[in-house]
Design an enzyme around this catalytic site. Structure first.
Site, PDB file in Angstrom:
ATOM      1  N   CYS A   1       0.817  -1.225   0.000  1.00 27.41           N
ATOM      2  CA  CYS A   1       0.000   0.000   0.000  1.00 27.41           C
ATOM      3  C   CYS A   1       0.849   1.272   0.000  1.00 27.41           C
ATOM      4  O   CYS A   1       0.326   2.360  -0.247  1.00 27.41           O
ATOM      5  CB  CYS A   1      -0.949   0.003   1.194  1.00 27.41           C
ATOM      6  SG  CYS A   1      -2.007  -1.445   1.232  1.00 27.41           S
TER       7      CYS A   1
ATOM      8  N   ASN B   1     -10.268  -0.279   0.232  1.00 28.99           N
ATOM      9  CA  ASN B   1      -8.808  -0.154   0.220  1.00 28.99           C
ATOM     10  C   ASN B   1      -8.295  -0.717  -1.107  1.00 28.99           C
ATOM     11  O   ASN B   1      -8.359  -1.923  -1.340  1.00 28.99           O
ATOM     12  CB  ASN B   1      -8.246  -0.931   1.417  1.00 28.99           C
ATOM     13  CG  ASN B   1      -6.728  -0.856   1.518  1.00 28.99           C
ATOM     14  OD1 ASN B   1      -6.050  -0.445   0.584  1.00 28.99           O
ATOM     15  ND2 ASN B   1      -6.197  -1.276   2.654  1.00 28.99           N
TER      16      ASN B   1
ATOM     17  N   HIS C   1      -3.408   7.249   2.336  1.00 30.66           N
ATOM     18  CA  HIS C   1      -3.795   5.911   1.867  1.00 30.66           C
ATOM     19  C   HIS C   1      -5.150   5.592   2.482  1.00 30.66           C
ATOM     20  O   HIS C   1      -5.387   5.824   3.665  1.00 30.66           O
ATOM     21  CB  HIS C   1      -2.744   4.889   2.312  1.00 30.66           C
ATOM     22  CG  HIS C   1      -3.177   3.477   2.129  1.00 30.66           C
ATOM     23  ND1 HIS C   1      -3.748   3.029   0.953  1.00 30.66           N
ATOM     24  CD2 HIS C   1      -3.161   2.407   2.968  1.00 30.66           C
ATOM     25  CE1 HIS C   1      -4.044   1.750   1.082  1.00 30.66           C
ATOM     26  NE2 HIS C   1      -3.708   1.349   2.288  1.00 30.66           N
TER      27      HIS C   1
HETATM   28  O1  UT7 Z   1      -3.732  -1.181   3.564  1.00 23.46           O
HETATM   29  C1  UT7 Z   1      -2.869  -1.789   4.467  1.00 23.46           C
HETATM   30  C2  UT7 Z   1      -3.149  -1.348   5.780  1.00 23.46           C
HETATM   31  N1  UT7 Z   1      -4.310  -2.038   6.320  1.00 23.46           N
HETATM   32  C3  UT7 Z   1      -4.956  -1.445   7.291  1.00 23.46           C
HETATM   33  O2  UT7 Z   1      -4.643  -0.324   7.601  1.00 23.46           O
HETATM   34  C4  UT7 Z   1      -6.034  -2.192   8.042  1.00 23.46           C
HETATM   35  C5  UT7 Z   1      -5.837  -1.952   9.495  1.00 23.46           C
HETATM   36  N2  UT7 Z   1      -6.813  -2.584  10.358  1.00 23.46           N
HETATM   37  C6  UT7 Z   1      -8.100  -2.239  10.363  1.00 23.46           C
HETATM   38  O3  UT7 Z   1      -8.532  -1.397   9.584  1.00 23.46           O
HETATM   39  C7  UT7 Z   1      -8.999  -2.847  11.420  1.00 23.46           C
HETATM   40  O4  UT7 Z   1      -8.220  -3.568  12.335  1.00 23.46           O
HETATM   41  C8  UT7 Z   1     -10.090  -3.784  10.835  1.00 23.46           C
HETATM   42  C9  UT7 Z   1     -11.141  -2.958  10.080  1.00 23.46           C
HETATM   43  C10 UT7 Z   1      -9.447  -4.800   9.907  1.00 23.46           C
HETATM   44  C11 UT7 Z   1     -10.808  -4.539  11.941  1.00 23.46           C
HETATM   45  O5  UT7 Z   1     -11.346  -3.653  12.891  1.00 23.46           O
HETATM   46  P1  UT7 Z   1     -11.127  -3.913  14.461  1.00 23.46           P
HETATM   47  O6  UT7 Z   1     -11.917  -2.907  15.163  1.00 23.46           O
HETATM   48  O7  UT7 Z   1      -9.643  -3.957  14.679  1.00 23.46           O
HETATM   49  O8  UT7 Z   1     -11.801  -5.334  14.656  1.00 23.46           O
HETATM   50  P2  UT7 Z   1     -11.154  -6.733  15.113  1.00 23.46           P
HETATM   51  O9  UT7 Z   1     -10.304  -7.294  14.028  1.00 23.46           O
HETATM   52  O10 UT7 Z   1     -10.541  -6.552  16.473  1.00 23.46           O
HETATM   53  O11 UT7 Z   1     -12.445  -7.603  15.248  1.00 23.46           O
HETATM   54  C12 UT7 Z   1     -13.494  -7.296  16.192  1.00 23.46           C
HETATM   55  C13 UT7 Z   1     -14.577  -8.328  16.066  1.00 23.46           C
HETATM   56  C14 UT7 Z   1     -14.069  -9.763  16.151  1.00 23.46           C
HETATM   57  O12 UT7 Z   1     -15.032 -10.508  16.868  1.00 23.46           O
HETATM   58  P3  UT7 Z   1     -14.795 -10.859  18.416  1.00 23.46           P
HETATM   59  O13 UT7 Z   1     -13.517 -11.638  18.456  1.00 23.46           O
HETATM   60  O14 UT7 Z   1     -14.697  -9.527  19.106  1.00 23.46           O
HETATM   61  O15 UT7 Z   1     -16.008 -11.639  18.761  1.00 23.46           O
HETATM   62  C15 UT7 Z   1     -14.061 -10.232  14.722  1.00 23.46           C
HETATM   63  O16 UT7 Z   1     -14.227 -11.621  14.595  1.00 23.46           O
HETATM   64  O17 UT7 Z   1     -15.232  -8.216  14.798  1.00 23.46           O
HETATM   65  C16 UT7 Z   1     -15.270  -9.518  14.167  1.00 23.46           C
HETATM   66  N3  UT7 Z   1     -15.221  -9.318  12.721  1.00 23.46           N
HETATM   67  C17 UT7 Z   1     -16.309  -9.113  11.969  1.00 23.46           C
HETATM   68  N4  UT7 Z   1     -17.614  -9.052  12.282  1.00 23.46           N
HETATM   69  C18 UT7 Z   1     -18.478  -8.823  11.287  1.00 23.46           C
HETATM   70  C19 UT7 Z   1     -14.107  -9.276  11.910  1.00 23.46           C
HETATM   71  N5  UT7 Z   1     -14.492  -9.059  10.649  1.00 23.46           N
HETATM   72  C20 UT7 Z   1     -15.854  -8.961  10.656  1.00 23.46           C
HETATM   73  C21 UT7 Z   1     -16.798  -8.713   9.654  1.00 23.46           C
HETATM   74  N6  UT7 Z   1     -18.114  -8.640  10.021  1.00 23.46           N
HETATM   75  N7  UT7 Z   1     -16.477  -8.507   8.364  1.00 23.46           N
END
Ligand code: UT7
Length: 327
Positions: A121, A284, A254
């Site tokens: 990215c 993204n 980005h």
């Molecule tokens: O371009 C390269 C750079 N990439 C980035 O900058 C991405 C950086 N990271 C992010 O943007 C965020 O970490 C995400 C958007 C990927 C995730 O957000 P988060 O607030 O960090 O969520 P998480 O991964 O901690 O997940 C929270 C919960 C989990 O459930 P539990 O364990 O709390 O029960 C996940 O299983 O959300 C769940 N989850 C979803 N639920 C519904 C993960 N993906 C989904 C989904 N729909 N698509």
């Protein structure tokens, strides 16, 4: 020696197929995977993304964006003397031949060199920094820089943590030798110790893929690192340009996650209305996201000639960087 390099044209292209969060939620539900518009929008700021049709490659999207950037520059294609293309989804396995060479052929350009840059990215800011150095060294006069991706090809639609976040598209600029300042500073970094948190872990072995060919991401770890690194590199680039954040007209980050973009803007003391946001409509698009956002804001009249723009990005590798440019 050329004194400066300056952006002489911008262009972008999105494949026509638009997939909303609702569309994706239904598609995933049919496979027994639960997600929702509410989750995707609130965690990432994404409402929709575009996916290329089967058979459409990064070079196809790149050519469309490049044609538009060259047209805006007013140059003839024969004046382009270098093509640098940033992508993590090259047309061919192993990136061989480079997608830049394929784009050169499709554009009918015969002059100069063409190569790909792989910094995920951060690829576009890496490419701008390289092109700026080439122009300032006197090696090139008009460099076509493209970020192009078909990330949908490396999405595992069984992994809801990644498949809802990415989209396809391309953005391009022409960077030209200039007597007026354009690129004011560029700062790049990498730290390979973080390669495991964002990768496509598979390898090629005996003519086949060994391991997974899908993107794998520790979202929270990437999020935490991105938030801390982006402000630092932005400040570093501003300092190198002899500027402070209040001198900036626009932040073109980005487009990975609206929360990361807002956090960086806040740390820099920039109001939200100075941040160009396209993640809501594009998702993204990795190396394509910055030039896509830049072109959108140039073409809708927000970014004007003479204004100062900070572009920054972070991605797999880990890589990160920032560019300060006068338009
Ligand atoms: O371009 C390269 C750079 N990439 C980035 O900058 C991405 C950086 N990271 C992010 O943007 C965020 O970490 C995400 C958007 C990927 C995730 O957000 P988060 O607030 O960090 O969520 P998480 O991964 O901690 O997940 C929270 C919960 C989990 O459930 P539990 O364990 O709390 O029960 C996940 O299983 O959300 C769940 N989850 C979803 N639920 C519904 C993960 N993906 C989904 C989904 N729909 N698509």
């Amino acid at each position: 020696m050329n004194m400066y390099s300056k952006i002489s044209g911008t262009g972008s292209y999105l494949p026509p197929k638009r997939v909303t969060n609702q569309d994706l939620t239904l598609q995933l539900a049919a496979q027994g995977i639960e997600t929702s518009d509410e989750w995707i929008l609130s965690r990432s700021g994404i409402a929709a993304r575009h996916f290329a049709e089967p058979g459409v490659c990064s070079s196809d999207l790149a050519v469309q964006a490049a044609e538009r950037a060259i047209a805006m520059s007013g140059l003839d294609k024969s004046q382009i003397d270098l093509i640098i293309l940033a992508t993590s989804t090259p047309d061919h396995l192993g990136g061989f031949p480079s997608t830049a060479c394929i784009v050169q052929r499709k554009l009918g350009i015969k002059n100069g060199a063409a190569f790909d840059v792989q910094a995920v990215c951060s690829g576009f800011v890496y490419a701008v920094s390289i092109a700026d150095a080439m122009i300032k060294a006197g090696a090139n006069k008009h460099v076509l820089i493209i970020g192009a991706e078909v990330f949908s090809r490396i999405l595992d639609f069984k992994d809801r943590g990644t498949c809802v976040l990415f989209g396809d598209g391309a953005g391009a600029i022409v960077l030209s030798a200039s007597e007026e300042p354009g690129i004011l500073a560029a700062k790049l970094h990498a730290d390979g110790n973080y390669s495991h948190i964002l990768s496509v872990p598979g390898n090629l072995a005996c003519g086949a893929v060994e391991g997974s060919a899908f993107i794998s991401m520790d979202g929270p770890a990437v999020f935490k690192l991105a938030v801390s690194l982006l402000e630092k590199v932005a400040q570093e680039a501003l300092e190198a340009a002899g500027m402070v954040s209040s001198d900036l007209d626009w932040l073109v980050p980005h487009q990975a996650n609206i929360r990361i973009m807002q956090s960086t803007a806040k740390k820099l003391g920039m109001p939200p209305d100075k941040v160009v946001v396209t993640v809501d409509q594009h998702g993204n698009t990795s190396a394509a996201s910055i030039p896509l956002a830049l072109d959108c804001a140039v073409r809708d009249g927000r970014i004007k000639s003479g204004q100062t723009v900070l572009m920054e990005g972070v991605g797999g590798g880990f890589t990160w960087g920032a560019v300060v440019a006068r338009m």
